[in-house]
Design a protein around this motif. Structure first.
Motif, mmCIF file in Angstrom:
data_model
loop_
_atom_site.group_PDB
_atom_site.id
_atom_site.type_symbol
_atom_site.label_atom_id
_atom_site.label_comp_id
_atom_site.label_asym_id
_atom_site.label_seq_id
_atom_site.Cartn_x
_atom_site.Cartn_y
_atom_site.Cartn_z
ATOM 1 N N ILE A 108 0.842 -1.200 0.000
ATOM 2 C CA ILE A 108 0.000 0.000 0.000
ATOM 3 C C ILE A 108 0.872 1.244 0.000
ATOM 4 O O ILE A 108 0.600 2.215 -0.707
ATOM 5 C CB ILE A 108 -0.957 -0.019 1.212
ATOM 6 N N SER A 109 1.937 1.203 0.785
ATOM 7 C CA SER A 109 2.872 2.325 0.816
ATOM 8 C C SER A 109 3.523 2.541 -0.556
ATOM 9 O O SER A 109 3.656 3.663 -1.010
ATOM 10 C CB SER A 109 3.940 2.081 1.880
ATOM 11 N N LEU A 110 3.921 1.460 -1.208
ATOM 12 C CA LEU A 110 4.532 1.573 -2.537
ATOM 13 C C LEU A 110 3.549 2.164 -3.540
ATOM 14 O O LEU A 110 3.916 3.040 -4.335
ATOM 15 C CB LEU A 110 5.013 0.212 -3.027
ATOM 16 N N ILE A 111 2.306 1.707 -3.514
ATOM 17 C CA ILE A 111 1.298 2.245 -4.427
ATOM 18 C C ILE A 111 1.087 3.728 -4.164
ATOM 19 O O ILE A 111 0.963 4.533 -5.096
ATOM 20 C CB ILE A 111 -0.019 1.453 -4.291
ATOM 21 N N GLY A 112 1.080 4.123 -2.892
ATOM 22 C CA GLY A 112 0.950 5.544 -2.552
ATOM 23 C C GLY A 112 2.117 6.367 -3.065
ATOM 24 O O GLY A 112 1.939 7.466 -3.591
ATOM 25 N N ILE A 113 3.321 5.847 -2.926
ATOM 26 C CA ILE A 113 4.509 6.569 -3.398
ATOM 27 C C ILE A 113 4.489 6.696 -4.919
ATOM 28 O O ILE A 113 4.809 7.757 -5.469
ATOM 29 C CB ILE A 113 5.792 5.867 -2.914
ATOM 30 N N MET A 114 4.101 5.633 -5.601
ATOM 31 C CA MET A 114 4.012 5.724 -7.060
ATOM 32 C C MET A 114 2.925 6.712 -7.466
ATOM 33 O O MET A 114 3.075 7.449 -8.445
ATOM 34 C CB MET A 114 3.777 4.345 -7.657
ATOM 35 N N GLY A 115 1.835 6.772 -6.717
ATOM 36 C CA GLY A 115 0.798 7.771 -6.975
ATOM 37 C C GLY A 115 1.313 9.186 -6.763
ATOM 38 O O GLY A 115 0.973 10.099 -7.520
ATOM 39 N N ILE A 116 2.129 9.380 -5.741
ATOM 40 C CA ILE A 116 2.731 10.696 -5.501
ATOM 41 C C ILE A 116 3.616 11.092 -6.681
ATOM 42 O O ILE A 116 3.567 12.225 -7.162
ATOM 43 C CB ILE A 116 3.543 10.682 -4.188
ATOM 44 N N ILE A 117 4.395 10.156 -7.157
ATOM 45 C CA ILE A 117 5.277 10.441 -8.295
ATOM 46 C C ILE A 117 4.451 10.786 -9.530
ATOM 47 O O ILE A 117 4.768 11.745 -10.254
ATOM 48 C CB ILE A 117 6.217 9.245 -8.557
ATOM 49 N N ILE A 118 3.394 10.042 -9.764
ATOM 50 C CA ILE A 118 2.536 10.324 -10.915
ATOM 51 C C ILE A 118 1.846 11.672 -10.749
ATOM 52 O O ILE A 118 1.677 12.421 -11.720
ATOM 53 C CB ILE A 118 1.514 9.184 -11.104
ATOM 54 N N THR A 119 1.462 12.006 -9.531
ATOM 55 C CA THR A 119 0.832 13.304 -9.273
ATOM 56 C C THR A 119 1.796 14.446 -9.546
ATOM 57 O O THR A 119 1.411 15.483 -10.080
ATOM 58 C CB THR A 119 0.343 13.379 -7.812
ATOM 59 N N LEU A 120 3.062 14.266 -9.172
ATOM 60 C CA LEU A 120 4.046 15.325 -9.373
ATOM 61 C C LEU A 120 4.574 15.396 -10.801
ATOM 62 O O LEU A 120 5.140 16.404 -11.195
ATOM 63 C CB LEU A 120 5.233 15.124 -8.425
#
Length: 186
Positions: free
Chosen positions: A64-76
């Motif tokens: 879940i943490s990894l998916i969140g981090i990848m989402g942050i990267i995609i958001t930025l």
């Protein structure tokens, strides 16, 4: 156990305060525009999942943490702060860190992997029990237990992967490599 819940509660409340209530970072987040809310929630999920996985020793939270981090990267990504080469480099670093965190550092994980095999129970590091179920002629089921001595056993941790080996008396040796928390026989 109560200390774990109190610590996790503190982290949970602290992350709510920092991400949702504090006005300190609101100026920096204005550049995100509409994506600001998604970015803040992804940060909240990533931080709490990561800390929760370490506090409660529950590895699926790392996904879940990894998916969140990848989402942050995609958001930025659409922001001109990140260029394509930096984006790929950042994703590679996140994946390497994630894979490194998931690799077990203690030999007990290799023993648990051997336990997951249906026939073997290794309660001690110097011997294992091989359990076999036999159906007799009169349709009775019995279990045979055979004690096998461990001839050689080792587990080596190499930061991004782990390697385990166990040789039992009279059996094929178990060889496996752990990559990102998953055991693969070779």
């Amino acid at each position: 156990m109560i200390v774990n819940f109190v610590f996790m509660g503190f982290i949970f409340l602290f992350s709510i305060f920092i991400l949702f209530l504090s006005s300190r970072h609101k100026k920096e987040l204005q550049d995100l525009g509409e994506r600001r809310g998604v970015f803040v929630y992804l940060c909240f999920i990533s931080v709490n999942s990561f800390v929760g996985s370490k506090v409660f020793n529950y590895d699926p939270l790392l996904w879940i943490s990894l998916i969140g981090i990848m989402g942050i990267i995609i958001t930025l990504y659409p922001i001109k702060v990140l260029k394509k080469s930096k984006f790929v480099f950042l994703i590679a670093i996140v994946l390497i860190v994630f894979a490194t965190i998931r690799v077990p550092t203690h030999p007990s994980s290799f023993e648990e992997y051997i336990h997951s095999k249906e026939e073997y129970e290794c309660l001690l590091f110097f011997e294992c029990a091989k359990l076999t179920t036999v159906i007799k002629d009169d349709d009775r089921i019995s279990t045979n237990v055979e004690i096998l001595h461990v001839r050689e056993y080792y587990y080596d941790w190499y930061l991004v992967f782990g390697k385990g080996y166990m040789e039992l008396e009279g059996e094929q040796p178990f060889r496996a490599i752990n990559i990102a928390g998953f055991w693969i026989e070779y």
